[in-house]
Design a protein around this motif. Structure first.
Motif, PDB file in Angstrom:
ATOM      1  N   SER A 132      -5.310  -3.846  -1.396  1.00 55.01           N
ATOM      2  CA  SER A 132      -6.607  -3.278  -1.771  1.00 55.01           C
ATOM      3  C   SER A 132      -6.727  -3.060  -3.278  1.00 55.01           C
ATOM      4  O   SER A 132      -7.827  -3.110  -3.824  1.00 55.01           O
ATOM      5  CB  SER A 132      -6.855  -1.973  -1.020  1.00 55.01           C
ATOM      6  OG  SER A 132      -5.808  -1.049  -1.267  1.00 55.01           O
ATOM      7  N   GLY A 133      -5.630  -2.856  -3.951  1.00 56.46           N
ATOM      8  CA  GLY A 133      -5.657  -2.635  -5.391  1.00 56.46           C
ATOM      9  C   GLY A 133      -5.634  -3.898  -6.231  1.00 56.46           C
ATOM     10  O   GLY A 133      -5.740  -3.835  -7.451  1.00 56.46           O
ATOM     11  N   GLU A 154      -2.191   1.401   4.494  1.00 57.43           N
ATOM     12  CA  GLU A 154      -0.904   1.659   3.840  1.00 57.43           C
ATOM     13  C   GLU A 154       0.150   0.608   4.209  1.00 57.43           C
ATOM     14  O   GLU A 154       1.286   0.926   4.526  1.00 57.43           O
ATOM     15  CB  GLU A 154      -0.421   3.073   4.161  1.00 57.43           C
ATOM     16  CG  GLU A 154      -1.345   4.135   3.627  1.00 57.43           C
ATOM     17  CD  GLU A 154      -0.844   5.547   3.826  1.00 57.43           C
ATOM     18  OE1 GLU A 154       0.253   5.746   4.386  1.00 57.43           O
ATOM     19  OE2 GLU A 154      -1.560   6.478   3.403  1.00 57.43           O
ATOM     20  N   GLN A 163      -0.688   0.992  -0.585  1.00 60.22           N
ATOM     21  CA  GLN A 163      -2.041   0.428  -0.628  1.00 60.22           C
ATOM     22  C   GLN A 163      -2.315  -0.240   0.713  1.00 60.22           C
ATOM     23  O   GLN A 163      -1.403  -0.705   1.399  1.00 60.22           O
ATOM     24  CB  GLN A 163      -2.187  -0.612  -1.735  1.00 60.22           C
ATOM     25  CG  GLN A 163      -2.175  -0.034  -3.121  1.00 60.22           C
ATOM     26  CD  GLN A 163      -2.446  -1.090  -4.178  1.00 60.22           C
ATOM     27  OE1 GLN A 163      -3.025  -2.140  -3.914  1.00 60.22           O
ATOM     28  NE2 GLN A 163      -2.011  -0.798  -5.395  1.00 60.22           N
TER      29      GLN A 163
END
Length: 177
Positions: A132-133, A154, A163
């Motif tokens: 996601s990052g 996660e 993430q």
């Protein structure tokens, strides 16, 4: 930058060697996969295993080349082909010196057009996952029309913390062939 996209074959020795060099040289390999990162095998083992996967078609690799010079700019790897569901997962890679120039978008768009018209696999959908990052990858996929179809919460661990893993999917009918 004008580029071509070529499928890598088992006899493309120079290309296979450069893929090995990219693998061992990438300083942030753990940033680009949720799978365990293991030390890269020695060159002969790496090449043997890669050739086996290419021969049995469990893996297809495409390289983007600078059209005038023929220099390799990046790669796309297609795997987890499911003939029943007509789907496959793919991942893409650009060495650090080619990032942030729009090459990835051009490379993936060319790849999508090729794969959605490929009569061998006759795909209905392609999917990719990213942390996601990883905003450059998220933006690339969204720009090309991919939909966020799933989240594994996660799923990636980085020194900065966990993430989510985002699953992006594109159907053949959604692609602008």
């Amino acid at each position: 930058m004008p580029m071509s996209l070529d499928e890598v074959l088992t006899h493309d020795i120079d290309t296979l060697h450069l893929l090995y060099q990219w693998e061992v040289a990438e300083p942030e390999q753990e940033q680009y996969t949720c799978r365990p990162v293991r030390p890269v095998a020695d060159c002969s083992t790496f090449l043997r295993m890669l050739r086996q996967r290419l021969e049995n078609r469990s893996l297809r690799i495409f390289v983007a080349r600078d059209w005038p010079t023929g220099n390799m700019l990046g790669k796309i790897v297609v795997f987890d082909y499911n003939p029943r569901n007509k789907s496959a997962e793919f991942g893409y890679y650009l060495p650090p010196e080619h990032r942030g120039k729009g090459l990835g978008q051009n490379m993936v768009a060319t790849f999508l057009s090729y794969m959605f018209s490929d009569p061998v696999w006759s795909l209905n959908k392609l999917y990719a996952t990213t942390a996601s990052g990883n905003q450059p990858s998220v933006r690339l996929l969204q720009h090309l029309g991919f939909h966020l179809d799933g989240v594994m919460r996660e799923h990636y661990w980085f020194p900065s913390g966990f993430q989510d893993q985002w699953h992006f999917l594109l159907l053949k009918r959604e692609w602008r062939i």
